[in-house]
Structure formats: structure tokens, C-alpha cells
Enzyme design. Structure first.
Site, PDB file in Angstrom:
ATOM      1  N   ASP B 350       0.893  -1.335   0.025  1.00 23.10           N
ATOM      2  CA  ASP B 350       0.491   0.346   0.193  1.00 23.10           C
ATOM      3  C   ASP B 350       1.049   1.074   0.394  1.00 23.10           C
ATOM      4  O   ASP B 350       0.575   1.967  -0.720  1.00 23.10           O
ATOM      5  CB  ASP B 350      -0.781   0.250   1.379  1.00 23.10           C
ATOM      6  CG  ASP B 350      -1.834  -1.408   1.347  1.00 23.10           C
ATOM      7  OD1 ASP B 350      -1.083  -2.019   1.239  1.00 23.10           O
ATOM      8  OD2 ASP B 350      -2.729  -1.024   2.091  1.00 23.10           O
ATOM      9  N   GLU B 477      -6.702 -10.205  -4.549  1.00 25.06           N
ATOM     10  CA  GLU B 477      -6.749 -11.795  -3.973  1.00 25.06           C
ATOM     11  C   GLU B 477      -7.668 -12.710  -4.177  1.00 25.06           C
ATOM     12  O   GLU B 477      -7.634 -13.767  -3.674  1.00 25.06           O
ATOM     13  CB  GLU B 477      -6.811 -11.467  -2.478  1.00 25.06           C
ATOM     14  CG  GLU B 477      -5.209 -10.731  -1.740  1.00 25.06           C
ATOM     15  CD  GLU B 477      -5.509 -10.078  -0.978  1.00 25.06           C
ATOM     16  OE1 GLU B 477      -6.924  -9.498   0.207  1.00 25.06           O
ATOM     17  OE2 GLU B 477      -3.935  -9.322  -0.765  1.00 25.06           O
TER      18      GLU B 477
END
Lengths: 755, 755
Positions: B350, B477
Site C-alpha cells: 500500500d 486476492e
């Protein structure tokens, strides 16, 4: 038919605890020494009931949706094995004094395990000790120890101290994913009572709410004072007598174990059984055991001419299967049988693919019990399918005791959807071998239909109209979560075909009650056929092989040249991603598909695939070599097949995987049977009958075995000079040898045997 | 620049604890009420130091090789927030008496959070209460509470009871994989002392061996008796005074937190700092805070004309980034900053992909600190690479505090190898934006080289000579462990190219010390280039899109039509295999690749890919919509880009993901900046300079922001009537607008703005 160890090897004792265990499919006791071990020595002291479990919580550092939050574990029960012997003031121990002779014998004809010792104590007392253990096949709840001592030169007092100890835990090793990682008390005594020669212990599991009882009785072969007392979690029985040089005396310890999964009142049941067995006496029980085994061996033995070592290994393996197999529909066959705690007593696909055929071919009634077990957990499989996100059908759990999924690492657990195909395969094999359509109508069809439905939900048609199954794991756990695993798709195809076939057969017989029960229409059965016909099966034209899955061939081949021997099994030394990234197989996968489902596959494809995969398969799983052996034999590569067979047959006796301490490898044992029957003899059981193709390894003179097929009993004999199939009982049998059809009415002979 | 809530909404308080938290990159305090809550009300009372952690054991029911056996967790520190107020015999509480007015304000210009209350007690005492909290940017170790009360009609005694409570634990929720699952005491007071107005608590973590100190001082704005006492794990300070109608009094509580990761003697350091801040006084500290923020906003604000709501959201987001960013090289930016415990205070990709660009473009020195952090954990990344089976290179951990892998579910954890590419990307972006070759020589090159080496080890050349990377997980994911994830391969390619580029630049500058240090030869650099050139990038000719990975397009599309709204986010309602089996994306993956690495990709492919993936992306991750917005803007789809931007900008203010209670979504905050600067203004920072492409959403009149680039300061302004780039400071800048090259010497104007 004996397995004998006549040297005392301290370093091998853990392994021998498994090899010399005594079990009868219901209960199992590891081959620990009654008298115990020095405190610094590791021993896994164990006693188990098949399918008797506690529930343990599964905690994940990062739990995702649908991860099972509890698992079942076959638990170590109160220790009934312990008998200490005091000779005057000296305690008998193999680790003190002098060992004049030593022999350990698993007598597979008599069904007992015997330890014979000539021992001289530190102070010079000489005794001959012979301890015989039996887990009775006639009375499955009974385990007994027959502890005989003969004084050579000792005059004086001897004392036996025999215990039942409820302070027990399972073995644990946090560093090995194949055994339990945490040690907790899964069972505790709820009541402990003793009176003279009788001890009664009732135990309760910590979480599963099950109970079990151990009742013991002690008898000495001469009058003696027997005193039992209960204290804490333990019952101690002391028996005191005097011995003179030349005299013998024996202590008989009867241990009866009953549990609440089979008996409403385990204590009462155990006491009743105890009374019955005492009334019979040990000699009668020994006789019944021998009779049972005579019958077993007559029916089931594979005889090999000219190779005593292999014969012994094979006998050991079939005996292991017999000891392991639950035959009460409540239990099944655990990966380690009742010999140890590896894989926590769970039932896997091992049963259907590796062990079921042995029972099907030699004791079909027993095979039916194994199918009953799967039928019994069908509802759990339906629940599991919903958890896994499927709107219809049933998905069998990858590992279980009572039906719920006990696998906590889904990439090589629940992702192995082929379990459905494996279960379906065994039902179909049963049907082909027995023609028992009634059983299909009653139970088999429902399993086949629900398993087939799952495939329709899990798979989909791709843009070219091929039926694809994505995100599953095949048998080879070194490659996980792939698309169109060849084995899975092939086995799904057979499941779908078989379900449709049974649907039509039951329709013709007007017995479609299973379909009605689950709302299965003719249209859905047709859907099964459509999906089966459109099943996508990866094929590489250039190599003429079936790739293991969609992506397998694009991966780099594992760097075997730079992998040191101590790095095997790879799973204990490499992160799963390192394995997943490469072409490297733990075990047979595509080769297994070619073993089970070879119809319509070109021989060249089977051969090329075998040669391709054997270069990249580590056989880190004990389920691998037998399959490579069978396929090699089928292809006429008999020398290689023999090598694979040899590796298979001796797995436990040689502790080839280094973990026999955790229990015998039951699937591998079944595999060694298959390596001969399905391998060298080429037996395949298909809808149209039995198929044979005979081969004889150079190392052997011949081999023979019996088979049950429908209402008949056959004997197959393969010799250098030719082979023969005899009909021993029952009506004529239609069969195929080398794809030529015969009607076996009395006996058939075949001149040449392919080698 | 204020965020104001002027209604008291009990149901929203948990969420407001995150929104109104006070932090300065070093410490953070959740916006809990000083006076507490009724006992049946859930509140997550929290105080954190960036990068201050305990070590927790990771236990798996089935641990495979290389699974991390411990993880770090940012821990909840002693509670310094609590101040109870007794008015006579009545205790102030928002849940009793009458609330005459209420306002909560995050004042982002002054850097304080203020709660203003007019309260009437059950017995009728009226008070105005104003509580101001500040986490100082001038003195990062300081958090202070300025608790002012004014009596309206009350005459009598008032008493403050202020505590420091060391009996604290982290929040846990076993049902949510995104927060800690177990609650344990990770920290305990080792010594607790108090004397008059001063309290000193020294704490030690349970397992990581770290220590920290909290020192507090209390001042009342009028003479009063202040008594502190230490008891157990707690320090209690009581301050008593009398108040008359119309009178005011304020309590100043200074809390200084120091820790052993930054200070050798945390207690001594904290006491010194406490003395300094008391000497300055609160007003001076407020002034410094305001000055700091003036400077920050001047440099960093993105101003929007004609949309006050978006402006507020954007201000809130940039302020959130500032509050979250560790700037001491020891810490970084956690997924929830210092506002909550979600993702356990770990640092992810991130930072590099979503937040780093904001700092790079506005405060490059701060950006460099973030890079320093990655350089600092390079050794850990090397160790991690070995654990994952790689013989060379470094693999950054997916989530970490000090460098070790803290991900316990590797399929969407360690398998995300793209983290290496993401880290490399930020170093390269820094180099392009600053031209700081010295930093590359000193630190950057080593990171780039080692990250690049990993790709050579992880990947391989396939039979067609293409470089492939197997068994990894991309950013999405919902699809794990795949081959040739487009994003991963593309980002590896950039890493390899960039490493080679830096190698040559350093060679030319004769500063190849990093290469020498790690034994990197010119041949290996050439290997980087070869692999980059041969990188396999999935491309579907028929659809003219880049498939997410090798197998993605063959999977069935998720059945969105039959997925009820309450089933989102899918990860909380479906087993991972159900997700993996389908075309369904949690977040931008290929679209992100097209956002970051669009050079040489046909616009049609980018457009088709965007349209393809937006149909199957759920945006269950807060890292998704901003990227879709940027790429939509780049393609001229401004209306849609605006919608994506809007979703992004208001994520936390509207609690769009339902979990703002666990903390703000810092990556999403960075994403909202990028959605404008890289989205509507089209900024890309490349080797050849800055590139712009301007768009203006219909909803706005215009927008403007400043940028630092090399030695210059620029202002970009986009309006309906045209756009302009001004050089505010520094030498001329070469740049590109709509791919046309310009030299910015003073100011450039562009007539039309693409919409």
C-alpha cells in the site's frame, strides 16, 4: 507366516511398536513393552478404537470463510499394556541385566505377537519370559496378554504389577505436519473401580461427548492372591507368587474395550463380554483366532514362488490390512490403521483407491461395509458441499472420522475434489464385481448421483464447449489449486458416466427410489452424460502425454541435480510455493488416472506419460510406487515394475519413509496387493467383466491368488510355463485375457506369459 | 478545513473513533471519549506508536515448511485518554443528563480535534465543555488534552480524575480475518511511579523485548491541588477545584510517549521532552502545530473549485496520510495508519503504490524516509527469500513491521511476489522525480538489484524463450497462486529494466559500490535486461485485453446475478476455492498494471481491459476504485472516472467498507490523491520527465495542486477555460502534455481540457 526380529535394536524400537502392533479392525494396541522403557527413551505408547475420537478446535492465525473450526482425532485410550514384573527385589527390564536371547515374532497364522526373552538379572536370576498378545478377531472388543515366565535358576517370590492407566495423551510433534501438533488430554476417566481380579474404568472424551469402558480381568495359571485397587486415574492389580527353578507360571490379562459409538452402555457391554471370554478361556480364543486366520489366508493370500522375502512382506501387508479394517459401517480404514497416530486416525481416499480392491476381490461383504460407511456420511458430504459454495450435490470431506471435513490446509485438503470420484469409483467397482443392483438401488445410486451433481456445479463449459473443472488439487500435493487436473477430470467423467449408467440400470429395473428421494430427473442424468462426453482432458500432442493439468507443462522442471538426498521428502524442506512452481510430483497423479481409467487411452500415451512423470516424481508419498509398478507392468516393462513393487512391498519393514514409528502405511499395503493382482496379473474389473493380462517378474517362479467375482470363486496362477485360471466354485464366468474373451467353466490355460 | 459532526449518533461512535483520531506519524490516539462509555457499549480504546510491536506466536493446525512461526503486532499502549469529571456528586457522561448542544470537529488547519458540548446534568447543573486534543507535529512524542469547562449555572466543587492505565489489550475479533483473532496482554507496566502532577509508567512488551515510557503532567489554569498516585498498573491524578457560574477552568494533560526502538532510555527521554514542552506551554505548541500545517497545506493541498464536499473529503484524506506516515526510517505507513488496529499495524505494498506518490510529489524528503525503511529491512528480505526457497536475491515480506514476514496465509500473503516490483517501482519513481543518483548509489541500487535477482531465480524461460513467473498471486486476492499474473510479470519487467538502467547510470558515474558489495556483475545486469525483454505478458488477441494470468480467461464468470448484496465482501461469505474458481476480482490487478506501466501498451488494449475487468470486479478492497478511476480518466471516460473518484474519496467518511471502526483506509486516501493528480491531471513520472494529460470532471469548475520535481516547484491548474502549469521555484523543467514536449520556464497554458 511369521515376521521375526531376533536382535534387540534399541534404535529400532519405535518403528517396531508399529510393526508388531496387535489389532483387529476394532481395537489396536501398539507393540510397546509391558515393562516399560528408561525414562529418557522415546516410546509412543498407544491403544486405540477405530473411529473413537475427540473433537479438537482448529485455530488459524488467519481464518477464511469455510475453514473447518474443529476436527476429529482418534485418541489414545487408557494404557492397558503395562505389566511390571518383580523378581525378588529386581525389576525385569530389557535395559538392565543381561539379555541371553531375544526374539520378537508376529505370528500371522495364529494372529498373535510374541516376545521371547532369556534374561539374567543383575544379581544373577535367570528367567525365560514369553509374552503373547492377541487382538481377537472372534471377539473384537478383546485384547489379551499372556505373560508366561519360567524360572531357570531362581527360587523366590515374583510379583506382577499390572495397570490400566487413564492418564494418557496423544503423541504430538509440532514440527511434523503429518502428526498432531499439540498435546492435550482428550480423554479422562469418569469412574475407576476395582475389585480383586477385575478392574473397570469408564472414560469420557473432553469435547466429543463420547464414552468408553475398559474392563480387565487377571488370571494366574496357579492359585495366587490377586488384588486390584483403583486410585486416581489408575487401576493397579498385583499378583504375587513364588517360583522355583524349572517352574513356570503365566498371567492372563483380559482387556475388553467398548465404546458409546457402538454400545449404548459400554461398561455393561464390556463386563458381559469379559465374562464370556473368561468362560471360554484363552486356549479356546487362540483356537478361534487361528481358525479365523486360516480362512482369511485361504481366501486372501497371494502366494509367490521363489521369493521368501517378498512373500513375507506381502503377508505382512495383507495382515496389516486385515488388522486395520473397520467392518461395522461406523468405522473405516485409517491411513495408519490402528497402529499409530499418524494422520490422526483419519480416513482418506486411500481406502477407496488403495485398499478397497483387496477386500472387494477377497471379501466382498467386508467391502460392502466400507461402502456403507461412505453412504452413512453422505449427509455430511452434502453439508460440506454447501460450505464449499456449491448449490447442489455432495462433496466428500478429504479427511474425516464421522463425516465432517478435518483438513485444515485446504490447498492439499478440501481442494482434492477427486475424493468424490474415488468414492464413486469404489461403488462402481463393487457393482461390476458383484452385480449387486439391489445395493445400488438402496445406497450406491444416491452416492453416485450426489457426487455427480457436485461436478456439474463445480465445473463449467468453456467457450469451445468442453467441460472444465477449475481450482482443484489432484492427488499430487506438490501442485495445488490448478485447473483441469487430468486425474480429477477423468475421475469426474467416470463418476458422471457411472451415475448415468446406474440411473438407466435402475430405471430398467424399476427401482429409481434413490433418484426420487433426491429429486433427480432423467434430464439431470442426461446432463451427467453430456458433461462426461464433453469432459476436457489435457493432452499434449507433441509429447503424446496427458499433462497433469492446464499449466503443468509450462512450469520449470525441479532442479533435481542440485537437491541433496537429505532434502527429501521435499515437503519437509521447501515452502509449498517452491514446489507448486515446478514440475515435481510427490506421487502418481496422471499415472494413477492411467492405472484406474485406461479405457480409450492410447497405449503410447500411457507409456509416454509414465516415462515423463517418472522422471519428475519423488515418491515422497507412500501411495506412489505401487501405481507406477502397475502401469509399468501393464506396459510390459516388467523389470521396472518389479523394482517399483519391491519398494512398495517393503515400505514398512524397511521403514523406507522414515515414519513407520507413526504407524504402518495401510494404503501402501493395499498397493502392494494391487501391484501383483492389478499389476502383474493385469486385473481390471469393468462393466463387461474381468480383464487379465499376465506378466511374471524374472525374479519369481510363479504366483497365485484367489478371487471372488459375483457368485464365483476363482484361482489365478501364473507360472513361467504358462498361466491358468480355475473356477473353484460357482457358475461360469465371462472374462478377458489379453483382451480376448473367454467363458471360464472349469479351467483355462494360457501358454505364454508376457514378461 | 474542518470535519464537523454536530449530531450525537451513538451508532456511529466506533467509526468516529477512527475518523477523529489524533496522530502525527509517530503516535496515534483513537478518538475515544475521555469520560468513557456505558459498560454495554463497544468502544475500541487505543493508543499506538508507529512500529512499536509485540511478537505473537503463529500456530497452524497444519504447518508446512517455511510458514512463519511468529508475527509482529502493533500493540495498544497504556490508555492516556481517560479523564473523568465529577461535578459535585454527578459524573459527566454523554449518556446521562441532557445534551444541549454537541459538536465534534477535526480542525485540519490547526491540527487538533475538538469536542464541544453543552450539558445539563440530571440534577440541573449546566456546563460548557470543550476538549481539544493534539498529537504534535513539532514534538512527535507529545499527545495532549486541553479540557476546558465553563460553568453556566453551577456553583460548587469539580474534580478531574485523570488516569494512565497500563491494563490494556488489543481489540480482537476471531470472525474477521482482517483484525487480530486473539486477545492477550502484549504489554505490561514494569514500573509505575507518580508524584504530585507527574506520572511515569515504564512498560515492557510480553515477547518482543521492547520497552516504552509514558510520562504525564497535569496543569490547571488556576491554582489547585494536584495529587497523583500509582497503584497496580495505573496512575491516577486527581485535581480538585471550585467553580462558579460564568467561570472557566482548563486542565492540560501532557502525555509524552517514548520507546526503545528510537531511544536508548525511554523514560529519561520522555521526562526531558515533557520538561521542554511544559516550558513552552500549550499556546506555543498550538502555534507551532498551526505553522506546520500551514506549510503542509500550502505544499500539498489539492484545491477543487465548485465541490465543497469533495474538497472536504480530499482534505481529510491528505490529512490522514500526514497523520499516518512514519518519517524516522524505523517506521512506515500502516494500512490503517495510527487510527486503529486493523491489519495489526503492518506495512504492505500500500505504501509504495498508493501513498508514496503523494509524498514524493509534495515532500520528497519524507518519501526518501519511506525508502530508507525498505532499505533498512533488505537483510530480512534476503532471509525471507531463502525461506521461500530462492538461492539468490531478496523477497520483501508481504506484511511486516520490522522486516520479517507476518503473513500467515501465504496464498494471499507471501505469494504476492509483486511486492518486490512495487518496492522497486517506488525507488525508480524517486529517482525519476528527484534525479538523486547519489541515493541510488548509496541505497537504491542495492534494493533494485536484489529485488531483480529474485525474479531471475523465481522465473524461468519457457520452451518458446519467454520468461515466465509461476505460482504467484497478483494484487487481486480472489485469484491465488497462478502462473504469469500479468501485473506481476509487468512489474518484474520494470524492476529488471530499472535495475539494469541504474546499473548503467552508476557505471557511467563510476559509483558501482552497491554492485560490488553484493557481487553483481555486468553479466548479471545483462541477464536482467534479457529476462525483461523476454518477459511473457499474457495477451488475448480476440478480446484485445491482457488476461489477468495464464488461466483466468478459461474460468467461469462469477454468478453476480445470483449473489445477494449481503454476500459482499465475498471473502467473508465464500470459501476461497469458490472465489479462485471464477472470474471475479476483489480489486484492480491488470487495470493497475495499465495504470502504472502503460508505456508501449495499445490504448485499445487498456480500454478493452478496463471494460472487461470492471464487469467482474467487486471492489471489495478499498484499493480498487481509485485505480479504475485513474485509468478511466486516462481513456477520456471522465464521467465514470468521477464516479470512481467519488467512491474513493468518501470511503472513510461514509464508512463505505463497513470497517472504518478498525481504522482509516490509508491506501485509499493516497488513491484519492492519485485519482486527481495521476487521474484527471494524468501525471506520470518517467525517465524522460513528467507527463500530463488534463481532464476536468463536469461537476467541477477547476482544480489545482503543487508539485515538487527535481529542484523545482510547480503549480498545475486545470479549469474549464484551459489549464496552466506554472514554475513557482527552481530551474526550468522539461515536461510533456498530451505527449507533446515543453520546456517550462515560467508558465505554460493549454487552451482545451479533454473531458
Amino acid at each position: 507366516m511369521k515376521l521375526i526380529r531376533d536382535y534387540f535394536d534399541k534404535n529400532n524400537l519405535l518403528c517396531e511398536e508399529s510393526l508388531f502392533h496387535t489389532a483387529n479392525g476394532y481395537l489396536g494396541v501398539r507393540g510397546n513393552f509391558e515393562e516399560g522403557y528408561p525414562s529418557d527413551m522415546l516410546s509412543i505408547r498407544g491403544c486405540y478404537i477405530n473411529g473413537f475420537y475427540d473433537t479438537v478446535e482448529l485455530k488459524y492465525p488467519e481464518a477464511l470463510h469455510g475453514f473447518p473450526n474443529s476436527a476429529q482425532r482418534m485418541i489414545n485410550l487408557p494404557d492397558v499394556q503395562t505389566i511390571r514384573l518383580l523378581v525378588g527385589e529386581e525389576e525385569f527390564s530389557l535395559f538392565e541385566g543381561e539379555l541371553l536371547s531375544y526374539q520378537r515374532c508376529l505370528d500371522m497364522s495364529r494372529g498373535v505377537s510374541v516376545r521371547s526373552i532369556e534374561w539374567r538379572s543383575p544379581k544373577g536370576a535367570e528367567l525365560n519370559i514369553k509374552i503373547t498378545r492377541m487382538a481377537s478377531f472372534a471377539v473384537r472388543e478383546l485384547f489379551c496378554i499372556d505373560y508366561r515366565i519360567t524360572s531357570v535358576n531362581y527360587d523366590g517370590e515374583v510379583r506382577f504389577t499390572s495397570t490400566v492407566d487413564g492418564d494418557v495423551r496423544n503423541f504430538s510433534d509440532p514440527s511434523d505436519p503429518r502428526v498432531a501438533s499439540e498435546s492435550v488430554w482428550n480423554i479422562t476417566p469418569a469412574s475407576v473401580q476395582a475389585d480383586e481380579d477385575i478392574g473397570v474404568m469408564k472414560c469420557r472424551t473432553a469435547a466429543s461427548g463420547l464414552t468408553m469402558a475398559v474392563c480387565t480381568a487377571h488370571e494366574l495359571t496357579r492359585p495366587a492372591q490377586i488384588q486390584s485397587r483403583a486410585e486416581g486415574k489408575k487401576i493397579t492389580t498385583t499378583i504375587q507368587t513364588r517360583l522355583q527353578g524349572g517352574e513356570s507360571v503365566a498371567l492372563h490379562k483380559y482387556c475388553v474395550l467398548c465404546d458409546s459409538r457402538r454400545q449404548e452402555y459400554p461398561v455393561q457391554a464390556a463386563l458381559n463380554i469379559l465374562a464370556q471370554v473368561r468362560a471360554q478361556g484363552l486356549d479356546a480364543l487362540y483356537l478361534r483366532q487361528e481358525q479365523y486366520l486360516n480362512q482369511f489366508w485361504k481366501q486372501s493370500r497371494v502366494e509367490i514362488d521363489g521369493d521368501a522375502i517378498v512373500q513375507q512382506a506381502l503377508d505382512f501387508n495383507l495382515y496389516g490390512l486385515l488388522q486395520s479394517a473397520g467392518c461395522d459401517s461406523v468405522s473405516n480404514i485409517a491411513a495408519k490403521g490402528l497402529s499409530g497416530e499418524g494422520y490422526e486416525g483419519h480416513y482418506f481416499w486411500d481406502t477407496e483407491i488403495y485398499m478397497f480392491p483387496f477386500f472387494l476381490m477377497t471379501q466382498p461383504e467386508m467391502a460392502k461395509r466400507l461402502l456403507d460407511f461412505r453412504y452413512g456420511i453422505l449427509d455430511s458430504a452434502r453439508v460440506h458441499a454447501r460450505i464449499m459454495g456449491h448449490r447442489r450435490g455432495a462433496l466428500y470431506p478429504w479427511r474425516t472420522i464421522t463425516g465432517s471435513e478435518c483438513s485444515s490446509y485446504f490447498p492439499s485438503g478440501s481442494a482434492q475434489y477427486h475424493i468424490n470420484g474415488d468414492v464413486a469409483h469404489s461403488f462402481l467397482q463393487y457393482y461390476y464385481a458383484t452385480d449387486d443392483l439391489g445395493y445400488m438401488a438402496e445406497k450406491g445410486a444416491e452416492v453416485l448421483f450426489e457426487a455427480a451433481r457436485l461436478w456439474l456445479d463445480a465445473g463449467h463449459y468453456n467457450s469451445r464447449g468442453m467441460f472444465c473443472i477449475d481450482a482443484v488439487t489432484g492427488p499430487d500435493e506438490y501442485t495445488c489449486i490448478v485447473n483441469n487436473n487430468y486425474f480429477t477430470n477423468r475421475s469426474a467423467q467416470q463418476n458422471l458416466c457411472g451415475a448415468a449408467e446406474i440411473y438407466h440400470a435402475l430405471q430398467a429395473a424399476n427401482s429409481l427410489q434413490a433418484a426420487e428421494k433426491i429429486g433427480l430427473s432423467a434430464e439431470e442424468a442426461a446432463e451427467f452424460e453430456r458433461a462426461a462426453a464433453a469432459m476436457y482432458l489435457p493432452y499434449d500432442e507433441q509429447l503424446d502425454i496427458n499433462p497433469q493439468d492446464d499449466s503443468f507443462m509450462n512450469k520449470a522442471v525441479w532442479d533435481f541435480a542440485n537437491t541433496p538426498p537429505e532434502d527429501y521428502p521435499l515437503l519437509l524442506h521447501y515452502h509449498p510455493l517452491a514446489l507448486y512452481r515446478h514440475q515435481v510430483c510427490k506421487q502418481a497423479d496422471t499415472v494413477l488416472a492411467h492405472c484406474l481409467y485406461d479405457e480409450g487411452i492410447a497405449e503410447s500415451t500411457i507409456r509416454n506419460s509414465l516415462h515423463y512423470y517418472e522422471k519428475i516424481t519423488t515418491h515422497d508419498s507412500s501411495l506412489s510406487t505401487c501405481i507406477f509398478g502397475i502401469v509399468s507392468a501393464r506396459l510390459g516393462e516388467a523389470a521396472k515394475a518389479y523394482q517399483y513393487f519391491l519398494n512398495t512391498a517393503c515400505t514398512d519393514l524397511e521403514n523406507a519413509h522414515g515414519n513407520t514409528k507413526d504407524g504402518i502405511h495401510t494404503a501402501n499395503m493395499g498397493g502392494s496387493y494391487l501391484a501383483i493382482v492389478a499389476g502383474f496379473a493385469g486385473l481390471r474389473c469393468r462393466a463387461d467383466g474381468m480383464h487379465f493380462s499376465f506378466a511374471l517378474p524374472d525374479e519369481w517362479e510363479g504366483y497365485r491368488f484367489r478371487l471372488r467375482y459375483r457368485k464365483s470363486l476363482l484361482q489365478v496362477e501364473v507360472k513361467r510355463c504358462g498361466s491358468a485360471i480355475k473356477l473353484l466354485q460357482g457358475p461360469p464366468v465371462r472374462l478377458f485375457v489379453e483382451e480376448r474373451e473367454y467363458l471360464l467353466e472349469d479351467s483355462l490355460s494360457f501358454r505364454e506369459v508376457s514378461v
